[in-house]
Design a protein around this motif. Sequence first.
Motif, PDB file in Angstrom:
ATOM      1  N   GLU A  46       1.569  -1.159  -0.121  1.00 41.57           N
ATOM      2  CA  GLU A  46       0.260  -0.125   0.083  1.00 41.57           C
ATOM      3  C   GLU A  46       0.745   1.200   0.034  1.00 41.57           C
ATOM      4  O   GLU A  46       0.843   2.623  -0.790  1.00 41.57           O
ATOM      5  CB  GLU A  46      -1.163  -0.150   1.154  1.00 41.57           C
ATOM      6  CG  GLU A  46      -2.173   1.147   0.896  1.00 41.57           C
ATOM      7  CD  GLU A  46      -3.077   0.514   0.242  1.00 41.57           C
ATOM      8  OE1 GLU A  46      -2.766   1.663  -0.878  1.00 41.57           O
ATOM      9  OE2 GLU A  46      -3.315  -0.335  -0.357  1.00 41.57           O
ATOM     10  N   ASP A  47       1.499   1.471   1.343  1.00 43.32           N
ATOM     11  CA  ASP A  47       2.594   2.354   1.137  1.00 43.32           C
ATOM     12  C   ASP A  47       3.933   2.449   0.466  1.00 43.32           C
ATOM     13  O   ASP A  47       4.603   1.524   0.066  1.00 43.32           O
ATOM     14  CB  ASP A  47       3.330   2.643   2.884  1.00 43.32           C
ATOM     15  CG  ASP A  47       3.825   3.953   2.635  1.00 43.32           C
ATOM     16  OD1 ASP A  47       2.899   4.923   3.092  1.00 43.32           O
ATOM     17  OD2 ASP A  47       4.994   3.510   2.856  1.00 43.32           O
ATOM     18  N   ALA A  96       0.620  10.464 -10.347  1.00 45.88           N
ATOM     19  CA  ALA A  96       0.167   9.390  -9.719  1.00 45.88           C
ATOM     20  C   ALA A  96       0.149   9.536  -8.337  1.00 45.88           C
ATOM     21  O   ALA A  96      -0.487   9.920  -7.341  1.00 45.88           O
ATOM     22  CB  ALA A  96       0.455   7.745 -10.106  1.00 45.88           C
ATOM     23  N   ARG A  97       1.784  10.124  -7.759  1.00 48.59           N
ATOM     24  CA  ARG A  97       1.875  10.577  -6.339  1.00 48.59           C
ATOM     25  C   ARG A  97       1.434  11.528  -5.911  1.00 48.59           C
ATOM     26  O   ARG A  97       0.757  11.840  -4.881  1.00 48.59           O
ATOM     27  CB  ARG A  97       3.373   9.980  -6.674  1.00 48.59           C
ATOM     28  CG  ARG A  97       4.269  10.029  -5.489  1.00 48.59           C
ATOM     29  CD  ARG A  97       3.802   8.414  -4.245  1.00 48.59           C
ATOM     30  NE  ARG A  97       4.248   8.828  -2.680  1.00 48.59           N
ATOM     31  CZ  ARG A  97       5.148   9.004  -2.123  1.00 48.59           C
ATOM     32  NH1 ARG A  97       5.948   8.400  -3.273  1.00 48.59           N
ATOM     33  NH2 ARG A  97       5.203   8.823  -1.120  1.00 48.59           N
ATOM     34  N   ARG A  98       2.424  11.996  -7.267  1.00 50.85           N
ATOM     35  CA  ARG A  98       0.777  13.738  -6.407  1.00 50.85           C
ATOM     36  C   ARG A  98      -0.445  14.122  -5.856  1.00 50.85           C
ATOM     37  O   ARG A  98      -0.916  14.534  -5.267  1.00 50.85           O
ATOM     38  CB  ARG A  98       1.491  14.948  -7.682  1.00 50.85           C
ATOM     39  CG  ARG A  98       1.494  16.102  -7.444  1.00 50.85           C
ATOM     40  CD  ARG A  98       1.698  17.458  -8.384  1.00 50.85           C
ATOM     41  NE  ARG A  98       1.285  18.259  -8.464  1.00 50.85           N
ATOM     42  CZ  ARG A  98       0.851  20.015  -6.726  1.00 50.85           C
ATOM     43  NH1 ARG A  98       2.083  18.993  -6.318  1.00 50.85           N
ATOM     44  NH2 ARG A  98       0.371  20.176  -7.102  1.00 50.85           N
ATOM     45  N   ILE A  99      -1.083  13.461  -6.846  1.00 48.79           N
ATOM     46  CA  ILE A  99      -2.326  13.311  -6.747  1.00 48.79           C
ATOM     47  C   ILE A  99      -2.628  12.503  -5.956  1.00 48.79           C
ATOM     48  O   ILE A  99      -3.606  13.193  -4.667  1.00 48.79           O
ATOM     49  CB  ILE A  99      -3.076  11.986  -7.885  1.00 48.79           C
ATOM     50  CG1 ILE A  99      -3.087  12.724  -9.292  1.00 48.79           C
ATOM     51  CG2 ILE A  99      -4.628  12.069  -7.736  1.00 48.79           C
ATOM     52  CD1 ILE A  99      -3.706  12.017 -10.483  1.00 48.79           C
ATOM     53  N   ARG A 100      -2.592  11.883  -5.409  1.00 45.58           N
ATOM     54  CA  ARG A 100      -1.945  10.527  -3.648  1.00 45.58           C
ATOM     55  C   ARG A 100      -1.929  12.306  -2.514  1.00 45.58           C
ATOM     56  O   ARG A 100      -2.999  11.196  -1.757  1.00 45.58           O
ATOM     57  CB  ARG A 100      -1.098   8.980  -3.751  1.00 45.58           C
ATOM     58  CG  ARG A 100      -1.559   8.296  -2.810  1.00 45.58           C
ATOM     59  CD  ARG A 100      -1.060   7.305  -2.739  1.00 45.58           C
ATOM     60  NE  ARG A 100      -1.411   6.184  -1.838  1.00 45.58           N
ATOM     61  CZ  ARG A 100      -0.437   6.094  -0.908  1.00 45.58           C
ATOM     62  NH1 ARG A 100       0.126   7.659  -0.322  1.00 45.58           N
ATOM     63  NH2 ARG A 100      -0.479   5.041  -0.163  1.00 45.58           N
ATOM     64  N   ALA A 101      -0.654  12.312  -2.788  1.00 47.12           N
ATOM     65  CA  ALA A 101      -0.893  13.498  -1.739  1.00 47.12           C
ATOM     66  C   ALA A 101      -1.741  14.671  -1.672  1.00 47.12           C
ATOM     67  O   ALA A 101      -2.298  14.506  -0.941  1.00 47.12           O
ATOM     68  CB  ALA A 101       1.128  14.177  -2.571  1.00 47.12           C
ATOM     69  N   LEU A 102      -2.069  14.779  -2.706  1.00 50.11           N
ATOM     70  CA  LEU A 102      -2.769  16.384  -2.834  1.00 50.11           C
ATOM     71  C   LEU A 102      -4.782  15.733  -1.887  1.00 50.11           C
ATOM     72  O   LEU A 102      -5.339  16.034  -1.027  1.00 50.11           O
ATOM     73  CB  LEU A 102      -3.266  16.492  -4.177  1.00 50.11           C
ATOM     74  CG  LEU A 102      -2.313  17.394  -4.983  1.00 50.11           C
ATOM     75  CD1 LEU A 102      -2.225  17.328  -5.729  1.00 50.11           C
ATOM     76  CD2 LEU A 102      -1.952  18.413  -4.260  1.00 50.11           C
ATOM     77  N   GLN A 103      -5.036  13.965  -2.244  1.00 50.81           N
ATOM     78  CA  GLN A 103      -6.022  13.871  -2.099  1.00 50.81           C
ATOM     79  C   GLN A 103      -5.994  13.669  -0.755  1.00 50.81           C
ATOM     80  O   GLN A 103      -6.244  14.159   0.169  1.00 50.81           O
ATOM     81  CB  GLN A 103      -6.364  12.431  -2.109  1.00 50.81           C
ATOM     82  CG  GLN A 103      -7.217  12.181  -4.198  1.00 50.81           C
ATOM     83  CD  GLN A 103      -7.258  11.694  -5.134  1.00 50.81           C
ATOM     84  OE1 GLN A 103      -6.677  10.637  -4.654  1.00 50.81           O
ATOM     85  NE2 GLN A 103      -8.218  11.685  -6.004  1.00 50.81           N
ATOM     86  N   ALA A 104      -4.604  13.100  -0.237  1.00 54.49           N
ATOM     87  CA  ALA A 104      -4.429  12.665   1.352  1.00 54.49           C
ATOM     88  C   ALA A 104      -4.378  14.256   2.211  1.00 54.49           C
ATOM     89  O   ALA A 104      -5.088  13.920   2.686  1.00 54.49           O
ATOM     90  CB  ALA A 104      -2.632  12.196   2.136  1.00 54.49           C
ATOM     91  N   ARG A 105      -3.996  15.127   1.549  1.00 54.32           N
ATOM     92  CA  ARG A 105      -4.145  16.314   2.386  1.00 54.32           C
ATOM     93  C   ARG A 105      -5.555  17.348   2.472  1.00 54.32           C
ATOM     94  O   ARG A 105      -5.931  16.929   3.066  1.00 54.32           O
ATOM     95  CB  ARG A 105      -3.458  17.465   1.373  1.00 54.32           C
ATOM     96  CG  ARG A 105      -3.170  18.558   2.178  1.00 54.32           C
ATOM     97  CD  ARG A 105      -2.268  19.242   2.162  1.00 54.32           C
ATOM     98  NE  ARG A 105      -2.457  19.900   0.066  1.00 54.32           N
ATOM     99  CZ  ARG A 105      -1.599  21.310  -0.388  1.00 54.32           C
ATOM    100  NH1 ARG A 105      -0.694  21.076  -0.178  1.00 54.32           N
ATOM    101  NH2 ARG A 105      -1.861  21.252  -1.310  1.00 54.32           N
ATOM    102  N   ARG A 121      -8.247  15.689   1.754  1.00 55.06           N
ATOM    103  CA  ARG A 121      -8.836  14.786   2.879  1.00 55.06           C
ATOM    104  C   ARG A 121      -9.029  15.088   4.377  1.00 55.06           C
ATOM    105  O   ARG A 121      -9.774  15.216   5.322  1.00 55.06           O
ATOM    106  CB  ARG A 121      -8.696  13.526   2.940  1.00 55.06           C
ATOM    107  CG  ARG A 121      -9.192  11.716   2.127  1.00 55.06           C
ATOM    108  CD  ARG A 121      -9.259  10.883   2.585  1.00 55.06           C
ATOM    109  NE  ARG A 121      -8.827   9.819   1.855  1.00 55.06           N
ATOM    110  CZ  ARG A 121      -7.084   9.375   1.706  1.00 55.06           C
ATOM    111  NH1 ARG A 121      -6.626  10.017   2.469  1.00 55.06           N
ATOM    112  NH2 ARG A 121      -6.952   8.362   0.578  1.00 55.06           N
ATOM    113  N   ARG A 122      -8.316  15.794   5.383  1.00 53.00           N
ATOM    114  CA  ARG A 122      -7.653  16.268   6.150  1.00 53.00           C
ATOM    115  C   ARG A 122      -8.546  17.695   6.226  1.00 53.00           C
ATOM    116  O   ARG A 122      -8.281  18.034   7.743  1.00 53.00           O
ATOM    117  CB  ARG A 122      -6.100  16.005   6.541  1.00 53.00           C
ATOM    118  CG  ARG A 122      -5.914  14.629   6.849  1.00 53.00           C
ATOM    119  CD  ARG A 122      -3.838  14.764   7.290  1.00 53.00           C
ATOM    120  NE  ARG A 122      -3.677  15.642   6.055  1.00 53.00           N
ATOM    121  CZ  ARG A 122      -2.361  16.987   6.946  1.00 53.00           C
ATOM    122  NH1 ARG A 122      -2.466  16.388   7.792  1.00 53.00           N
ATOM    123  NH2 ARG A 122      -1.869  17.117   6.255  1.00 53.00           N
ATOM    124  N   ALA A 123      -8.554  18.214   5.052  1.00 61.06           N
ATOM    125  CA  ALA A 123      -8.755  19.794   5.109  1.00 61.06           C
ATOM    126  C   ALA A 123     -10.050  19.418   5.718  1.00 61.06           C
ATOM    127  O   ALA A 123     -11.332  18.537   5.016  1.00 61.06           O
ATOM    128  CB  ALA A 123      -8.998  20.175   4.208  1.00 61.06           C
TER     129      ALA A 123
END
Lengths: 230, 204, 204, 218, 218, 47
Positions: free
Chosen positions: A136-137, A217-226, A228-230
């Motif tokens: 996963e990670d 793809a990795r950037r998308i993942r990062a942005l989405q993770a951020r 989510r917390r916003a």
Amino acid sequence: MGWTRPVLPWSFALAGVCLVVGLVWGFFFTPDDFRQGSTVKIIYLHVPSALMAINAWIMMVVASLIWVIRRHHVSALAARAAAPVGVVFTLIALFTGGIWGQPMWGTYWAWEPRLTSFLILFLFYLGYIALWEAIEDPDTAADLTSVLCMVGSVFAILSRYAVWFWNQGLHQGATLSLDKEENISDVFWFPLLVCIAGFVLLFFALVLMRTRTEIRARRIRALQARARRA
Amino acid sequence: MLRVRNLGCARGGVPVLTDVSFEVAAGQAIILRGPNGVGKTTLLRTLAGLQPPIEGEIDFPEEEGAYASHADGIKTALTVTENLKFWADVHGAALPATILETFDLSDLRDRLGGTLSAGQKRRLGLARLGVIGRKVLFLDEPTVSLDRFSVKLFADWLQDTHLAAGGVAVIATHIDLGLAAPELDLTPFKSAADANGGSDEAFL
Amino acid sequence: MLRVRNLGCARGGVPVLTDVSFEVAAGQAIILRGPNGVGKTTLLRTLAGLQPPIEGEIDFPEEEGAYASHADGIKTALTVTENLKFWADVHGAALPATILETFDLSDLRDRLGGTLSAGQKRRLGLARLGVIGRKVLFLDEPTVSLDRFSVKLFADWLQDTHLAAGGVAVIATHIDLGLAAPELDLTPFKSAADANGGSDEAFL
Amino acid sequence: MIALLLRDLRLAFRAGGGFGLGLAFFLIVVVLVPFGVGPETELLSRIAPGILWVASLLAALLSLDRIFALDFEDGSLGLLATSPLPMEGAALMKALAHWITTGLPLTLAAPALGFLLSLATEAYAYLLISLLLGTPALSMIGTFGAALTVGIRRGGLLLSLLVLPLYVPTLIFGAEAVRRGAEGLDPTGALMLMAGITAGCFALLPFATAAVLRINLR
Amino acid sequence: MIALLLRDLRLAFRAGGGFGLGLAFFLIVVVLVPFGVGPETELLSRIAPGILWVASLLAALLSLDRIFALDFEDGSLGLLATSPLPMEGAALMKALAHWITTGLPLTLAAPALGFLLSLATEAYAYLLISLLLGTPALSMIGTFGAALTVGIRRGGLLLSLLVLPLYVPTLIFGAEAVRRGAEGLDPTGALMLMAGITAGCFALLPFATAAVLRINLR
Amino acid sequence: MPDLGDYRIEVLSAYGVSLVLLLVLVWLSWRRYVKVRAALEEVEKNG
Ligand code: HEM
Ligand SMILES: Nc1ncnc2c1ncn2[C@@H]1O[C@H](COP(=O)(O)OP(=O)(O)OP(=O)(O)O)[C@@H](O)[C@H]1O
Ligand SMILES: Nc1ncnc2c1ncn2[C@@H]1O[C@H](COP(=O)(O)OP(=O)(O)OP(=O)(O)O)[C@@H](O)[C@H]1O
Ligand SMILES: [Mg+2]
Ligand SMILES: [Mg+2]
């Protein structure tokens, strides 16, 4: 990823040109080999793909090393991006080789050392990709696959010698070997070189493109993770 | 004994807490509070060295930290004593004579770990802490599914044995342990949504 | 709605509880108390039909019981919504629109089960109960590792939604849920050492 | 019921779900055998039918423990047991999911691997048919075995022990059919018998599986 | 360190620990092969060395996932990581425990099974020696693979996919040695090479394993 | 079209398969490239 943007289309174009020229030249405008007949034409696919199959893995090893030492994300992603390309090249080498076997050895598949070691290489590619997919990670995946890649290389080399030991085979000698007597005449030589160039460029272009994809793809993942917390 | 300065930690590549700082003197405990998902577990794992911090520093004596969570390494196929003995051996310590009494495990001495009830398992997990003799304990919800009596038992052990001997404990819990210890609410340290750090930083 | 008469249950072949009797009317809940290891989990599993009683009878409407414990069947590789959707499908029910709000999971909607914190996981497990629409709930320490706020959330749901709709709940817990419900202490029902029943009986 | 099937398939395709791994394992075993017995084509082609069948059997075997163990560990199984879904149905769906994720790919890949062992040309058709008839039985039997061992942590090895003997008949008829095909004899008899076994398994084993599951959940 | 070894052994001997299961699996695979390839003794004795080696390799493989997964799931691994025990030592002990519970019994049982496949009489000695030299490498490599996949629930299949290619050299030399023994040729070369591989594995892999474990525990 | 003699099938299939494989690889890579690029723009627009 700045500099890659302009380079990408050019490298694809160049790769295309080389491949078309080399293959057309080799296919239409080279004479048949006196003993191998028309099958010698297979060489224009077989040798380059075989070479690149190996080089792709080498490139992955280097990228993995860079990741482990410098923790440079892009190199990890580049290694990931290269794997599928390597698999396809390996497949082509296996396939053309196999087909070549039919006229040469009268069988589509023989457990001949070099064929076999490519089969093993193929397995290593499979395992490497599977491991990437399974975790996963992304950073953990990068670390683990890097270790696998390095340890795997050692065993791949071991296997190669093991296989020689196991079956001294009937394969062709190396084309590009710098031994004194040219074992393959210029007629076949030049188109082959062009094809090899084409494959190298194609590999380069594909890895560039796929790496860019992975980064995005990795950037998308990062942005989405951020997000989510916003 | 334990000093944490501007610590930031991430989970799954996402910064969870930033700029956490606190100190715990020998013989002191500190209780971490905060709603579910604020980052208590993450913080404890980072302190215990199970995952790298993204910034700040943690210092406590080498080889003195111990982490305990729900998964407390109990082998279902080993008896209570065997379980404890193993951890004692790994830490090169001897099994304290009174440990079983302290955690009310005497009657369960020869029970297989797998046949313990939830709370009994938990007690065994806690007894481990009394065996390994580490000074700095990081406890993640240590009293889950313990009854009042056992909670008291544990609190007393912590107070009278561990802390009294100059130990330190960082405890994340939602219930009241009846322990005279300062509380630290983690809510204010929650990372802002755009906080950087974390493995994804390179891609933001 | 739920009637239990002279129930006896065993665990690992050993009788644990004997002669337990109680009734719960529709819209009522009952809270099981008792020290660790008295047999709460065993009793609940027996009531839910996961293990056979050694004596006595249990009756509640067919196909209406649901058991929930620490292991709450969350797939780490499925998102929160997918997890709930699956259980809804299995029970041929639709996903209640408000369920995510009720258990404060809206923000976690698309999170993979594996990336939830202990408490968030628990909330998801409890949300399942709101989805399957069973009337008789057997809950084993439902609030483990929930913060106060979430505990309240759950108690309210139980009170205002489940019980209000004529449901029934048997809850084993060590903490105070702030629920107006009768308590049943199991200690008096503890089986005597020589109690018979249990799978070993034939050999005694 | 279909919900369960869909979930299992989705889980299998998700990262880490291990779809296609069975296939890779199949490939690897087939590749390993020549390293063991040596490279003579003639010898390999003689043992090809047997090896291919044994390998696909092992590949099916290794993915068995995922069938129930995961659901058991995270409690899903217990919850399923108290759900309106009949256990028999669940068992059947599990077997089906396993076949779709393992047996089917194996069957389709087998001919390609037949090449590696230079299997006789006539045999390919029968290899395909026999696997198509046989692998469902492997999945169903395996599901039963998985149910038997579900209580045991990491029971994978024990599972294989219980299941392998049950696989023997299927293996014998399957390999026999291919071998006869390779030697130009008539394999229909073997195929018939195998079809019979498969039908029987699906008729009876779901009930046995359900019963075993209920016992294990106590 | 020794404590870990003892615990693992004890666990293996306890019910459910799966000691001897590897052995049984070995037996079954060897028994299955004749069902697959047919009963001709002459054919069997030719493939015997290869089959025996492949089978013992698979048997070792199937017990790999127990090495770390159990400790990982119940948290022991994390606790070991924070204990004074160096990870490298733990890895080594794990490999050793695996060998004692799997490789050693296999080695001792192999000759008996060679009988079933009517292995050439001259080969028995070499079978024993080659396994004795080879199985430790299998355990060590397997431990590395197990460490790689420890984070993945039920990663058994992926594990085998990663490990089997790494097993190739050991397998080749091992089987080759036995085959040469059977044909009355001189197998020392193969044996030497295999011993080399084993030594190398034990010298290097513990470190790789420890590194991988630390990564997985993050 | 040169005369390939009696190995026509072999040679042609070798070329055919290899080129198909290459084209598939390029196509897949390209498709994912475009998809991901679009997705990223989407995310960046919202975030
Ligand atoms: C099936 C898998 C095969 C693989 C992986 C494989 C691999 C390779 C590799 C890596 C090379 C490059 C050697 C070099 O130029 O340094 C090569 C060259 C070559 N291979 Fe193969 N080979 C295979 C099958 C075959 C077969 C069946 C033939 C049949 C004759 C064959 C004939 C050749 C020839 C003629 C060359 C060029 C070297 C020369 O012209 O002397 N290969 N092969
Ligand atoms: N497999 C088993 N074999 C023998 N005894 C067992 C087994 N499992 C549980 N027990 C015993 O049965 C008793 C009841 O266990 P149970 O889990 O029901 O207690 P509990 O009330 O749920 O405790 P807790 O509050 O800690 O969860 C305990 O004393 C336990 O030790
Ligand atoms: N693998 C992951 N990927 C992304 N986010 C994660 C992951 N694991 C945890 N998180 C998030 O990190 C945050 C902190 O989790 P953590 O477990 O530390 O919370 P906690 O304070 O322990 O909560 P609880 O009181 O419920 O245990 C949570 O919001 C959780 O959703
Ligand atoms: Mg937590
Ligand atoms: Mg309980």
